[in-house]
Motif scaffolding. Structure first.
Motif, short mmCIF file in Angstrom:
data_model
loop_
_atom_site.label_atom_id
_atom_site.label_comp_id
_atom_site.label_asym_id
_atom_site.label_seq_id
_atom_site.Cartn_x
_atom_site.Cartn_y
_atom_site.Cartn_z
N SER A 1 -2.16 1.32 -3.28
CA SER A 1 -2.04 -0.14 -3.21
C SER A 1 -0.63 -0.57 -2.83
CB SER A 1 -2.42 -0.75 -4.56
OG SER A 1 -2.23 -2.15 -4.55
N ASP A 2 -0.51 -1.30 -1.72
CA ASP A 2 0.76 -1.90 -1.28
C ASP A 2 1.88 -0.87 -1.07
OD1 ASP A 2 -0.35 -4.47 -1.35
OD2 ASP A 2 0.12 -4.67 -3.49
N ASP B 1 -7.37 4.25 -4.27
CA ASP B 1 -7.11 2.85 -3.90
C ASP B 1 -6.00 2.25 -4.77
OD1 ASP B 1 -9.03 2.97 -1.95
OD2 ASP B 1 -10.60 2.00 -3.15
#
Length: 286
Positions: free
Chosen positions: A256-257, A252
Motif C-alpha cells: 500500500s502506497d 495488498d
C-alpha cells in the motif's frame, strides 16, 4: 577439502592457503565471529594474537590488554586487522606506527573508515584492505564485501575470507558506507523483521513459542528457496499468491502506497549516514 561442522551441520572450508601471522586489534562480536570461524577452519591458534582486554579467551590464542604489552612481548604480525571502535582509530594508529611496515597487510572492518583514511594513517603498509563482513560469518553463511589499495595479496585475502561465506569484491570503496548498512547491519534488520512478524502472530492468537518458531522457519525457508532457485523474488511471490486469495490480501497491505519500500529506504539511509558520521569522528572532524 571442506569438512562437516558437526555442531552446525554445515560445510567448513579449510584455511589451507593462508600462511600469515595475524594480530587482531579489538575482538568484539564481529571480529570474534570471524576469528572463531577461522580457528574452526584450520587457522592455527599459535598464529593469532588478540589485543583486547575484554575479549573472550580462545584456547591457544595469546591475548594482551594493550598494544604496548603485545610489543613488549616481542609480538610480530604480517597481517593486522582493526576490529575496535572507529572512534579509537587515532589512538590505535599512534600505537601501531612503528609496527606497520612494508610487509604488513592492514585489514579493517571499521565502519566509515575509508581506504584513503587507512592509507593516511598507515602509509608504510604494503596494502590496506577494507572488509565489510556480517555476523552470519560465524557459521560460514555471511557475506564479505572487500576493497583494497596498495599491493594486496588478494589470493591470500580470498583464502582468509572464503570460510566466512560469500565474497563480493568491489572495484573501490566508494559504496562501502551503503554496503555497511545493507549487509553489515542487515542481519539485525532481518532479526527485527522476524521478531515483529512473530509478535504479530502472537497478538493474533499464537503462543510466543510457536510464533517465533514458525516465523524463523518461514523466513529461513523462504530465503533458502530464493537462493537455491535462482528466481527473482517477484517470480516466487507469484507462485505463492493467487488472485483474490489470502496471500494477495496480505500483499495488498504490504504494498500500500509504497510504504514498505519507503520505510526500508529510510532504514538504510539512516544506517549509511551514521557510517559517514563515524568516519568524520575517526578522522577527528566530528
Amino acid at each position: 577439502m571442506p569438512t562437516i561442522n558437526e555442531d552446525q551441520g554445515i560445510m567448513t572450508k579449510r584455511l589451507k592457503d593462508f600462511q600469515g601471522r595475524m594480530l587482531l586489534v579489538g575482538c568484539g562480536n564481529m571480529a570474534g565471529a570471524m576469528l572463531d570461524r577461522w580457528l574452526a577452519s584450520g587457522l592455527g591458534a599459535d598464529r593469532v594474537a588478540i589485543v583486547d582486554p575484554l575479549a573472550a579467551p580462545r584456547e591457544g590464542v595469546v591475548q594482551f590488554a594493550s598494544l604496548a604489552e603485545w610489543c613488549a612481548a616481542g609480538g610480530g604480525a604480517d597481517w593486522i586487522m582493526l576490529g575496535m571502535k572507529p572512534q579509537q582509530l587515532g589512538e590505535v594508529a599512534g600505537d601501531l606506527a612503528d609496527v606497520v611496515t612494508g610487509d604488513t597487510h592492514l585489514l579493517s572492518i571499521l565502519a566509515g573508515v575509508s581506504l584513503a583514511d587507512l592509507a593516511a594513517r598507515f602509509p608504510a603498509a604494503k596494502a590496506q584492505v577494507r572488509i565489510l563482513p556480517n555476523l552470519a560469518a560465524r557459521i560460514g553463511a555471511g557475506v564479505s564485501a572487500v576493497a583494497s589499495s596498495g599491493e594486496a595479496d588478494m589470493a591470500a585475502v580470498t583464502a582468509l575470507l572464503d570460510p566466512l561465506g560469500t565474497i563480493v569484491a568491489l572495484a573501490d570503496d566508494s559504496t562501502m558506507d551503503l554496503v555497511t548498512a545493507f549487509t553489515g547491519s542487515g542481519p539485525a534488520f532481518v532479526f527485527r523483521l522476524i521478531e515483529s512478524y512473530a509478535a504479530a502472530g502472537e497478538r493474533l492468537g499464537l503462543s510466543a513459542e510457536d510464533a517465533l518458531k514458525l516465523a524463523t522457519a518461514t523466513f529461513g525457508g523462504a530465503t533458502a528457496l530464493l537462493a537455491d532457485s535462482g528466481e527473482k523474488p517477484g517470480t516466487l511471490i507469484a507462485q505463492v499468491a493467487s488472485k483474490g486469495g489470502t496471500t494477495q490480501a496480505g500483499l495488498d497491505v504490504l504494498d500500500s502506497d509504497g510504504q514498505l519500500a519507503a520505510l526500508l529506504t529510510n532504514v538504510l539511509r539512516a544506517a549509511r549516514d551514521r557510517g559517514r558520521e563515524l568516519a568524520e569522528i575517526a578522522r577527528g572532524e566530528g
